[in-house]
Design an enzyme around this catalytic site. Structure first.
Site, PDB file in Angstrom:
ATOM      1  CB  THR A 180      14.496  17.464   3.524  1.00  0.00           C
ATOM      2  OG1 THR A 180      13.298  17.449   4.295  1.00  0.00           O
ATOM      3  CG2 THR A 180      14.504  16.333   2.525  1.00  0.00           C
TER       4      THR A 180
ATOM      5  CD  GLU B  40      10.628  18.527   2.186  1.00  0.00           C
ATOM      6  OE1 GLU B  40      11.235  17.667   2.836  1.00  0.00           O
ATOM      7  OE2 GLU B  40       9.578  18.315   1.581  1.00  0.00           O
TER       8      GLU B  40
HETATM    9  N1  RBF Z   1       7.718  13.846  -2.337  1.00  0.00           N
HETATM   10  C1  RBF Z   1       6.732  13.433  -3.182  1.00  0.00           C
HETATM   11  O1  RBF Z   1       5.587  13.317  -2.759  1.00  0.00           O
HETATM   12  N2  RBF Z   1       6.991  13.145  -4.496  1.00  0.00           N
HETATM   13  C2  RBF Z   1       8.250  13.230  -5.032  1.00  0.00           C
HETATM   14  O2  RBF Z   1       8.415  12.962  -6.221  1.00  0.00           O
HETATM   15  C3  RBF Z   1       9.310  13.645  -4.151  1.00  0.00           C
HETATM   16  N3  RBF Z   1      10.570  13.720  -4.601  1.00  0.00           N
HETATM   17  C4  RBF Z   1      11.583  14.124  -3.767  1.00  0.00           C
HETATM   18  C5  RBF Z   1      12.889  14.185  -4.230  1.00  0.00           C
HETATM   19  C6  RBF Z   1      13.936  14.592  -3.408  1.00  0.00           C
HETATM   20  C7  RBF Z   1      15.321  14.653  -3.942  1.00  0.00           C
HETATM   21  C8  RBF Z   1      13.653  14.917  -2.055  1.00  0.00           C
HETATM   22  C9  RBF Z   1      14.760  15.350  -1.126  1.00  0.00           C
HETATM   23  C10 RBF Z   1      12.367  14.846  -1.575  1.00  0.00           C
HETATM   24  C11 RBF Z   1      11.308  14.455  -2.415  1.00  0.00           C
HETATM   25  N4  RBF Z   1       9.997  14.366  -1.953  1.00  0.00           N
HETATM   26  C12 RBF Z   1       8.992  13.955  -2.791  1.00  0.00           C
HETATM   27  C13 RBF Z   1       9.634  14.922  -0.650  1.00  0.00           C
HETATM   28  C14 RBF Z   1       9.530  13.939   0.484  1.00  0.00           C
HETATM   29  O3  RBF Z   1       8.252  13.411   0.506  1.00  0.00           O
HETATM   30  C15 RBF Z   1       9.819  14.769   1.759  1.00  0.00           C
HETATM   31  O4  RBF Z   1      11.158  15.167   1.757  1.00  0.00           O
HETATM   32  C16 RBF Z   1       9.487  14.052   3.030  1.00  0.00           C
HETATM   33  O5  RBF Z   1       8.133  13.758   3.089  1.00  0.00           O
HETATM   34  C17 RBF Z   1       9.860  14.908   4.250  1.00  0.00           C
HETATM   35  O6  RBF Z   1       9.141  16.102   4.285  1.00  0.00           O
HETATM   36 MG    MG Z   2      12.551  18.230   6.287  1.00  0.00          MG
END
Ligand code: RBF
Ligand code: MG
Length: 190
Positions: free
Chosen positions: A39, A117
């Site tokens: 991201t 992100e």
């Molecule tokens: N992190 C969460 O803790 N819960 C989520 O439901 C969640 N959904 C995400 C959905 C998408 C499309 C993306 C790109 C990221 C999501 N993340 C979520 C964040 C993810 O934990 C994070 O991108 C990584 O930890 C890197 O920082």
């Molecule tokens: Mg990132």
């Protein structure tokens, strides 16, 4: 448990589209390393802050920051990271591209800072810290969730990507690509 179907309206509905831009900053480095879903961290702004935390989709476009000096910076984990300001972006990496965006606290990781992100739905040759990204957020997919396993989080993100792909193929969303083109061109002349 199966995930309920996400209904995407056939037109872009208020408060969307939200168009803004910012310089990509370093995050935790978890996205690529731990989830294999990189991201680009977007600086939080008022428009994004006013949205409910959750997962969104839209278009984005990267622009190199050629006038800026390359150099090292520290990631959120204190790791040394090289900032190339998007100098190595080339070819279709510079086109308007589909994205999914996560706004919030990443409950699975318990972040202390609200972040925005962007996962760009394309494979890149190099990183692009310091590049400018213009985004048009067009719709909402789901709230942020906590998970019992990393695999469950990854599965849900892959489903978000599939939903975004389908939504962005709809005429009403496809034509909004132009918003990002306009935003990135106005940036170039600023
Ligand atoms: N992190 C969460 O803790 N819960 C989520 O439901 C969640 N959904 C995400 C959905 C998408 C499309 C993306 C790109 C990221 C999501 N993340 C979520 C964040 C993810 O934990 C994070 O991108 C990584 O930890 C890197 O920082
Ligand atoms: Mg990132």
């Amino acid at each position: 448990m199966t995930r309920p179907k996400t209904l995407i309206p056939d037109r872009v509905r208020k408060p969307f589209p939200i168009v803004c831009s910012g310089e990509i900053v370093c995050g935790f480095g978890r996205g690529s390393a731990e989830l294999a879903i990189p991201t680009a961290n977007f600086p939080m702004n008022e428009q994004l802050h006013s949205l409910d935390t959750g997962i969104y989709f839209g278009w984005c476009r990267l622009t190199p920051n050629a006038q800026k000096q390359d150099g090292y910076t520290a990631s959120e984990q204190g790791k040394k990271v090289w900032v190339n300001n998007g100098r190595q972006l080339c070819g279709d990496e510079l086109e308007v591209l589909p994205m999914v965006m996560s706004i919030g606290w990443n409950p699975f990781y318990g972040n202390e800072k609200k972040t925005a992100e962007v996962h760009i739905m394309k494979q890149f040759e190099h990183n692009f810290y310091g590049a400018t990204i213009a985004i048009a957020v067009l719709g909402y997919i789901r709230p942020e969730l906590d998970y019992t396993t990393k695999e469950a989080l990854i599965r849900d993100i892959h489903m978000d990507i599939a939903i975004a792909k389908e939504a962005l193929a709809m005429a009403a969303y496809a034509e909004e690509k132009a918003l990002v083109e306009d935003e990135s061109e106005s940036l170039a002349s600023r």
